[in-house]
Design a protein around this motif. Structure first.
Motif, PDB file in Angstrom:
ATOM      1  N   ASN A   1      37.810  10.278 -16.638  1.00 45.16           N
ATOM      2  CA  ASN A   1      37.404  10.174 -18.040  1.00 45.16           C
ATOM      3  C   ASN A   1      38.580   9.779 -18.931  1.00 45.16           C
ATOM      4  O   ASN A   1      38.439   8.959 -19.838  1.00 45.16           O
ATOM      5  N   THR A   2      39.739  10.349 -18.642  1.00 46.15           N
ATOM      6  CA  THR A   2      40.924  10.005 -19.433  1.00 46.15           C
ATOM      7  C   THR A   2      41.228   8.519 -19.296  1.00 46.15           C
ATOM      8  O   THR A   2      41.507   7.834 -20.292  1.00 46.15           O
ATOM      9  N   ALA A   3      41.146   8.014 -18.066  1.00 42.56           N
ATOM     10  CA  ALA A   3      41.430   6.589 -17.848  1.00 42.56           C
ATOM     11  C   ALA A   3      40.453   5.719 -18.634  1.00 42.56           C
ATOM     12  O   ALA A   3      40.852   4.720 -19.250  1.00 42.56           O
ATOM     13  N   TRP A   4      39.176   6.095 -18.678  1.00 39.88           N
ATOM     14  CA  TRP A   4      38.200   5.290 -19.435  1.00 39.88           C
ATOM     15  C   TRP A   4      38.471   5.363 -20.926  1.00 39.88           C
ATOM     16  O   TRP A   4      38.375   4.370 -21.640  1.00 39.88           O
ATOM     17  N   MET A   5      38.808   6.550 -21.414  1.00 41.76           N
ATOM     18  CA  MET A   5      39.086   6.669 -22.854  1.00 41.76           C
ATOM     19  C   MET A   5      40.303   5.828 -23.212  1.00 41.76           C
ATOM     20  O   MET A   5      40.332   5.151 -24.231  1.00 41.76           O
TER      21      MET A   5
END
Ligand code: UD1
Ligand code: CA
Length: 452
Positions: free
Chosen positions: A243-247
């Motif tokens: 999720n962090t990578a997508w954000m």
């Protein structure tokens, strides 16, 4: 510099209490072992060697031709497992990387650093360690007065002072090939009846050699999975990483804690993901979409600027600007063209809905090919199944299907035709014709009969 990767995957995984071999349990939608195979592909020169034993056939089937295999006949411990790979791996590379298939969150950068560290010193091995207040049954890393590593002590054999050590063996190593294989033969059986790979540290130190240790910065990387509790910890850590990578790449998440995205999914910029959304498998989402809340999407292609609200999609395709939900369901082979609108309680399976077609409420469309700008009235059903076979429904452009129409397939409806509310269509309808009734008949014919 040549590197061979050996992946340990023969253990039973008793602590999982499962019929499925531990290394095949899914994490982020993929078997645990898959993560090790990816790592091995990045740092290894040749195809990796997977040591199989427990559930060997199932494991082989999952791996396919992405690795070579070595069989450990009896699960006699991690040193014995590596030893089983000797016939396949010994002597082919300068360095041998050994990883367990139960540490899926290890990053390839970290493993590469381990290899580089080993390659730049004369010691026989470099190991990965982690500092953590929660030792979770890991081997303790014992260091001498000068700070150099002297041993790894397994929890079962550790003294109370050693148990208090908070530097742990992560279970990833890089060995000098020429040293590893002969050294393995010198490992003695532990009191638990196993041959521990970790004994190699003491063996090296007894030879007067220096063992290097790389301390992992991110504890999550070293999560080893022995139980289902560990599996859920890894799932949470992986979710946060994904999720962090997508954000960071331009996706908005209203609540990352309830957003579940498989590692294989792709998402475009400026897409917003609302809470309780699960994106699985080979799903690809375009730019500027709004997805969720309460949405589950499997293996689906979604174009740009689509809105999917509280819906379930599986093996479907949405072109740009589709808007659907709440409570819509797409099944295998549903293809919604640009600008399709699908409202509540609709189901589409194995069907194409042309550009601009609208299906607002309570409909089932199965095995249908529908043109542009068609209006599908509330409660429309394609009666596609006669009890034995599925049949096709064809609907031309600009057709108006009245509410509660039953389309008894196989049936064809010409362009711009109309059906009255409650029509049961059992025969093909010509273009520009209006039909009504049960069974449906063209409107003008009944007028002629009545003499009007
Ligand atoms: C091992 C280490 C421990 C370390 C921990 C990190 C040893 C003796 N201990 O303990 O120091 O802190 O990993 O996670 O190495 N396997 C085989 N054949 C066997 C036994 C195991 O292939 O006979 C495989 C397992 O499938 C697994 C890996 O080796 O992938 C590690 O085995 P596991 O039993 O999980 O070791 P730990 O008790 O976790
Ligand atoms: Ca383990």
């Amino acid at each position: 510099m040549k590197v061979t990767a050996v992946i340990l995957a023969a253990g039973q995984g008793t602590r999982m209490r499962s019929a499925l071999p531990k290394v095949l349990h899914p994490l982020g939608g993929r078997p645990l072992l898959q993560y090790s195979l990816d790592l091995a592909a990045k740092v290894g020169s040749a195809s990796p060697v997977v040591v199989v034993g427990h559930g060997a056939d199932q494991v082989r089937e999952t791996v396919g031709d992405k690795a070579r295999f070595a069989v450990q006949e009896q699960q006699l411990g991690t040193a014995n497992a590596v030893q089983s790979a000797a016939a396949v791996a010994a002597g082919e590379a300068d360095y041998v990387v050994v990883i367990s298939a139960d540490m899926p969150l290890l990053r390839s950068e970290t493993l590469q650093e381990l290899v580089n560290r080993q390659a730049s010193n004369d010691g026989p091995l470099t190991m990965l360690t982690v500092k953590s207040e929660n030792p979770r049954g890991f081997g303790r890393v014992v260091r001498g007065a000068d700070g150099s590593v002297t041993a790894i002590v397994e929890e079962a054999q550790a003294t109370p002072e050693q148990l208090a050590i908070r530097e742990l063996n992560a279970g990833a190593y890089c060995f000098r090939d020429a040293w590893l294989w002969p050294a393995l033969r010198r490992v003695n059986m532990s009191p638990k009846g196993e041959y521990y790979l970790t004994d190699l540290v003491e063996i090296a130190v007894a030879e007067g050699q220096v063992v290097q240790a790389l301390v992992a910065e991110d504890k999550c990387e070293t999560i080893g999975i022995n139980t289902r509790v560990h599996l859920s910890e890894a799932e949470t850590a992986l979710r946060s990483r994904i999720n962090t990578a997508w954000m960071e790449s331009g996706v908005t998440m209203i609540d990352p804690a309830t957003t579940y995205i498989d590692a294989s999914v792709q998402i475009g910029r400026d897409t917003v993901i609302w809470p309780n959304t699960c994106l699985y498998g080979e799903t690809v989402i375009g730019e500027g979409c709004e997805i969720g809340p309460n949405t589950m999407i499997h293996d689906t292609l979604i174009g740009n600027r689509c809105k999917v609200f509280a819906s379930v999609l599986e093996k479907a395709e949405l072109e740009d600007g589709v808007d659907m939900g709440p409570f819509a369901r797409l099944r295998k082979g549903a293809h919604l063209a640009e600008g399709v609108h699908m409202g509540n309680f609709g189901e589409v399976k194995d069907s194409y809905l042309g550009p601009g077609t609208k299906m607002g409420h309570f409909s089932y469309i199965g095995n249908a090919n529908i043109g542009n700008e068609v209006n599908i009235g509330a409660g429309t059903i394609t009666c596609n199944y006669d009890g034995k076979h599925k049949h096709q429904t064809e609907i031309g452009d600009h057709v108006f299907i009245g509410s509660d129409t039953m389309l008894v397939a196989p049936v064809k409806i010409g362009a711009r035709a109309r059906t009255g509310a409650g029509a049961v269509v059992t025969r093909d309808i010509a273009a520009d014709t209006t039909v009504v009734g049960v069974p449906a008949r063209p409107l003008y014919k009944s007028k002629e009969k009545d003499g009007n």
